[in-house]
Motif scaffolding. Structure first.
Motif, PDB file in Angstrom:
ATOM      1  N   ALA A  39      26.992  33.942  40.747  1.00 41.00           N
ATOM      2  CA  ALA A  39      28.087  33.718  41.112  1.00 41.00           C
ATOM      3  C   ALA A  39      27.908  34.882  42.170  1.00 41.00           C
ATOM      4  O   ALA A  39      29.027  34.865  42.504  1.00 41.00           O
ATOM      5  N   LYS A  40      27.309  35.690  42.384  1.00 43.25           N
ATOM      6  CA  LYS A  40      27.681  37.185  42.818  1.00 43.25           C
ATOM      7  C   LYS A  40      27.076  36.503  44.385  1.00 43.25           C
ATOM      8  O   LYS A  40      27.555  36.659  45.755  1.00 43.25           O
ATOM      9  N   LEU A  41      26.063  35.469  44.541  1.00 41.37           N
ATOM     10  CA  LEU A  41      26.149  34.386  46.008  1.00 41.37           C
ATOM     11  C   LEU A  41      27.217  33.548  46.297  1.00 41.37           C
ATOM     12  O   LEU A  41      27.400  33.886  47.406  1.00 41.37           O
ATOM     13  N   ALA A  42      27.673  32.466  45.412  1.00 37.31           N
ATOM     14  CA  ALA A  42      28.686  32.125  46.119  1.00 37.31           C
ATOM     15  C   ALA A  42      29.616  32.868  46.352  1.00 37.31           C
ATOM     16  O   ALA A  42      30.311  32.315  47.353  1.00 37.31           O
ATOM     17  N   ALA A  43      30.165  33.918  45.404  1.00 32.64           N
ATOM     18  CA  ALA A  43      30.959  34.482  45.804  1.00 32.64           C
ATOM     19  C   ALA A  43      31.617  35.404  47.332  1.00 32.64           C
ATOM     20  O   ALA A  43      32.220  35.482  48.303  1.00 32.64           O
ATOM     21  N   GLU A  44      29.874  35.833  48.229  1.00 26.90           N
ATOM     22  CA  GLU A  44      30.109  36.402  48.962  1.00 26.90           C
ATOM     23  C   GLU A  44      29.906  35.325  49.625  1.00 26.90           C
ATOM     24  O   GLU A  44      30.705  35.525  51.326  1.00 26.90           O
ATOM     25  N   GLN A  45      28.801  34.229  49.783  1.00 27.69           N
ATOM     26  CA  GLN A  45      28.672  33.314  50.193  1.00 27.69           C
ATOM     27  C   GLN A  45      29.810  32.136  50.531  1.00 27.69           C
ATOM     28  O   GLN A  45      30.107  31.909  52.540  1.00 27.69           O
ATOM     29  N   ILE A  46      30.269  31.954  49.684  1.00 27.66           N
ATOM     30  CA  ILE A  46      31.349  30.780  50.026  1.00 27.66           C
ATOM     31  C   ILE A  46      32.774  32.135  50.032  1.00 27.66           C
ATOM     32  O   ILE A  46      34.002  30.805  51.376  1.00 27.66           O
ATOM     33  N   PHE A  47      33.057  32.347  49.563  1.00 22.70           N
ATOM     34  CA  PHE A  47      34.052  33.256  49.684  1.00 22.70           C
ATOM     35  C   PHE A  47      34.664  34.343  50.825  1.00 22.70           C
ATOM     36  O   PHE A  47      35.613  35.269  50.622  1.00 22.70           O
ATOM     37  N   GLY A  48      33.230  34.999  50.959  1.00 22.45           N
ATOM     38  CA  GLY A  48      33.300  35.886  51.859  1.00 22.45           C
ATOM     39  C   GLY A  48      33.896  37.283  50.406  1.00 22.45           C
ATOM     40  O   GLY A  48      33.763  38.793  51.655  1.00 22.45           O
ATOM     41  N   ILE A  49      33.190  37.508  49.881  1.00 25.05           N
ATOM     42  CA  ILE A  49      34.156  38.414  48.784  1.00 25.05           C
ATOM     43  C   ILE A  49      33.085  39.620  49.227  1.00 25.05           C
ATOM     44  O   ILE A  49      31.267  39.582  48.833  1.00 25.05           O
ATOM     45  N   SER A  50      33.311  41.266  48.918  1.00 26.73           N
ATOM     46  CA  SER A  50      32.116  41.762  49.399  1.00 26.73           C
ATOM     47  C   SER A  50      32.296  43.045  47.828  1.00 26.73           C
ATOM     48  O   SER A  50      31.569  44.028  47.399  1.00 26.73           O
ATOM     49  N   THR A  51      33.626  43.137  47.456  1.00 24.71           N
ATOM     50  CA  THR A  51      34.018  43.742  45.686  1.00 24.71           C
ATOM     51  C   THR A  51      34.184  42.890  44.565  1.00 24.71           C
ATOM     52  O   THR A  51      34.301  42.298  45.185  1.00 24.71           O
ATOM     53  N   PHE A  52      32.518  42.995  44.130  1.00 29.79           N
ATOM     54  CA  PHE A  52      32.715  41.683  42.833  1.00 29.79           C
ATOM     55  C   PHE A  52      32.228  43.258  41.402  1.00 29.79           C
ATOM     56  O   PHE A  52      31.090  43.319  41.660  1.00 29.79           O
ATOM     57  N   ALA A  53      33.200  42.867  40.887  1.00 30.12           N
ATOM     58  CA  ALA A  53      32.490  43.374  39.176  1.00 30.12           C
ATOM     59  C   ALA A  53      32.958  42.896  38.588  1.00 30.12           C
ATOM     60  O   ALA A  53      33.658  41.863  37.825  1.00 30.12           O
ATOM     61  N   HIS A  54      32.137  43.619  37.175  1.00 30.21           N
ATOM     62  CA  HIS A  54      32.834  43.251  35.861  1.00 30.21           C
ATOM     63  C   HIS A  54      34.209  43.115  35.621  1.00 30.21           C
ATOM     64  O   HIS A  54      34.651  44.810  36.120  1.00 30.21           O
ATOM     65  N   TYR A  55      34.206  42.066  34.825  1.00 30.44           N
ATOM     66  CA  TYR A  55      36.090  42.993  34.533  1.00 30.44           C
ATOM     67  C   TYR A  55      36.087  43.497  32.870  1.00 30.44           C
ATOM     68  O   TYR A  55      36.978  44.217  33.373  1.00 30.44           O
ATOM     69  N   GLU A  56      34.761  43.606  32.716  1.00 26.45           N
ATOM     70  CA  GLU A  56      34.972  44.553  31.601  1.00 26.45           C
ATOM     71  C   GLU A  56      34.935  46.540  31.876  1.00 26.45           C
ATOM     72  O   GLU A  56      35.738  46.717  31.305  1.00 26.45           O
ATOM     73  N   SER A  57      33.718  46.365  32.589  1.00 26.57           N
ATOM     74  CA  SER A  57      33.379  47.657  33.680  1.00 26.57           C
ATOM     75  C   SER A  57      35.058  47.971  34.531  1.00 26.57           C
ATOM     76  O   SER A  57      35.589  48.824  34.326  1.00 26.57           O
ATOM     77  N   TYR A  58      35.857  46.993  34.601  1.00 31.10           N
ATOM     78  CA  TYR A  58      36.710  46.461  35.501  1.00 31.10           C
ATOM     79  C   TYR A  58      37.625  48.118  34.615  1.00 31.10           C
ATOM     80  O   TYR A  58      39.031  49.015  34.750  1.00 31.10           O
ATOM     81  N   LEU A  59      38.236  46.613  33.146  1.00 30.48           N
ATOM     82  CA  LEU A  59      38.689  47.463  31.827  1.00 30.48           C
ATOM     83  C   LEU A  59      38.662  49.129  31.973  1.00 30.48           C
ATOM     84  O   LEU A  59      39.736  49.724  31.670  1.00 30.48           O
ATOM     85  N   GLU A  60      37.520  49.024  31.794  1.00 27.87           N
ATOM     86  CA  GLU A  60      36.759  50.528  31.083  1.00 27.87           C
ATOM     87  C   GLU A  60      36.861  51.372  31.605  1.00 27.87           C
ATOM     88  O   GLU A  60      37.614  52.836  31.809  1.00 27.87           O
ATOM     89  N   ALA A  61      37.177  51.210  33.628  1.00 29.94           N
ATOM     90  CA  ALA A  61      37.613  52.757  34.770  1.00 29.94           C
ATOM     91  C   ALA A  61      38.595  52.213  34.668  1.00 29.94           C
ATOM     92  O   ALA A  61      39.390  53.802  34.459  1.00 29.94           O
ATOM     93  N   LEU A  62      40.021  51.863  33.682  1.00 31.41           N
ATOM     94  CA  LEU A  62      41.635  51.317  34.171  1.00 31.41           C
ATOM     95  C   LEU A  62      41.363  52.489  32.308  1.00 31.41           C
ATOM     96  O   LEU A  62      42.592  52.566  32.347  1.00 31.41           O
ATOM     97  N   GLY A  63      40.790  52.510  31.441  1.00 31.74           N
ATOM     98  CA  GLY A  63      40.719  53.469  30.094  1.00 31.74           C
ATOM     99  C   GLY A  63      41.589  51.980  29.060  1.00 31.74           C
ATOM    100  O   GLY A  63      42.105  52.586  28.724  1.00 31.74           O
ATOM    101  N   ARG A  64      41.158  50.859  29.038  1.00 32.83           N
ATOM    102  CA  ARG A  64      41.329  49.698  28.637  1.00 32.83           C
ATOM    103  C   ARG A  64      39.938  49.292  27.644  1.00 32.83           C
ATOM    104  O   ARG A  64      39.093  49.255  28.371  1.00 32.83           O
ATOM    105  N   ARG A  65      40.870  48.482  26.686  1.00 33.68           N
ATOM    106  CA  ARG A  65      39.639  47.847  26.365  1.00 33.68           C
ATOM    107  C   ARG A  65      40.221  46.432  26.045  1.00 33.68           C
ATOM    108  O   ARG A  65      41.656  46.291  25.377  1.00 33.68           O
ATOM    109  N   THR A  66      39.478  45.332  25.190  1.00 30.95           N
ATOM    110  CA  THR A  66      40.113  44.342  25.167  1.00 30.95           C
ATOM    111  C   THR A  66      39.045  43.594  24.696  1.00 30.95           C
ATOM    112  O   THR A  66      38.242  43.434  24.620  1.00 30.95           O
ATOM    113  N   ASN A  67      39.150  42.764  23.282  1.00 27.81           N
ATOM    114  CA  ASN A  67      38.554  41.281  21.985  1.00 27.81           C
ATOM    115  C   ASN A  67      39.071  40.288  22.696  1.00 27.81           C
ATOM    116  O   ASN A  67      38.253  39.165  22.328  1.00 27.81           O
ATOM    117  N   SER A  68      40.300  39.685  23.501  1.00 20.91           N
ATOM    118  CA  SER A  68      40.089  38.929  23.509  1.00 20.91           C
ATOM    119  C   SER A  68      39.400  38.085  24.551  1.00 20.91           C
ATOM    120  O   SER A  68      38.620  39.019  25.032  1.00 20.91           O
TER     121      SER A  68
END
Length: 274
Positions: A39-68
């Motif tokens: 997934a990381k390789l495809a995002a970088e090589q196909i779409f030129g993505i440089s900043t790629f993070a786990h969604y749960e880590s993003y929520l944790e950084a914001l102080g949020r959680r989800t079980n959905s």
């Protein structure tokens, strides 16, 4: 783990013998990991993505959680003009059944993240070996429901923190000071050597310092506030690499010793263990 379970052959990757002879539980764990890597390789090589993070880590950084239901990854390119939401799946053998793909597509579109000034891609990516070669299928469901604009600074923090925290911890264990990598493209890079894998990784010092400072503020109990806890997005992207042709990375198969990502994270495989 990728090198232990994949072998290059005729411009493709195939399963290694050790991968083939694992028990089903081991195969499941490795397939999951390889799906994340792909997934990381495809995002970088196909779409030129440089900043790629786990969604749960993003929520944790914001102080949020989800079980959905939620996707695996979100990310941007360097200019914040392309945004991806990805659900990644890995399979040991052939392409999965349709119901498996439908579930992955629902996870990819479940959070409704999108931007107003970027090209948005929402897709489920399935890694498999149906023809014996490591393949990627991208399934593109439409964005549904009300969309929410993600905080790019928090995504950047979630992207860099795993690498920066590993470097910081390894330096503290080995009493190794931050050092520079002497190349034309990179100076003032915080790095650490990991003898168990025989590689060194590095992050530009400006980025590493900003991300470490943000993590310290979060650990102290400071609540998230845009532009206060995290470095501004422009502060991160201003550190993009500009090699001007001085650094020839080469083919990763024929020259696996050096890897430089779009995010300026460097990985150097060492010839000998230190």
């Amino acid at each position: 783990m990728a090198w232990a379970n994949l072998v290059p052959r005729h411009n493709h990757w195939e399963r290694s013998e050790s991968y083939r002879h694992m028990n089903p539980t081991e195969k499941g764990a490795v397939s999951y990991f390889l799906g994340q890597v792909q997934a990381k390789l495809a995002a970088e090589q196909i779409f030129g993505i440089s900043t790629f993070a786990h969604y749960e880590s993003y929520l944790e950084a914001l102080g949020r959680r989800t079980n959905s239901s939620r996707p695996d990854f979100i990310g941007f390119d360097n200019l914040a003009r392309t945004f991806v939401t990805v659900e990644a799946k890995g399979r040991f053998g052939k392409h999965p059944a349709d119901h498996f793909v439908r579930t992955a597509k629902r996870q990819a579109q479940s959070v409704g993240l999108a931007t107003t000034s970027a090209t948005d891609y929402v897709y489920a990516q399935v890694a498999h070996f149906e023809t014996g070669q490591w393949a990627a299928d991208l399934h593109d469901p439409p964005i549904v429901g009300t969309t929410t604009v993600p905080d790019r600074s928090a995504v950047a923090f979630a992207h860099y923190w795993p690498s920066v925290s590993a470097i910081n911890l390894q330096q503290s264990r080995s009493a190794e000071i931050a050092e520079s990598m002497d190349t034309d493209a990179f100076t003032n890079t915080r790095s650490a050597f990991f003898p168990e894998g025989g590689f060194r990784i590095g992050v530009p010092e400006e980025i590493a310092a900003a991300v470490t400072s943000a993590a310290d503020r979060l650990r102290s109990g400071k609540r998230y506030e845009r532009g206060v806890v995290f470095p501004e997005w422009d502060e991160i992207t201003s550190q993009r690499v500009d090699t001007d042709g001085d650094l020839d990375i080469g083919d990763p198969v024929s020259n696996p010793q050096l890897s430089v990502g779009n995010d300026r994270i460097v990985c150097i495989l060492t010839a000998t263990r230190q």
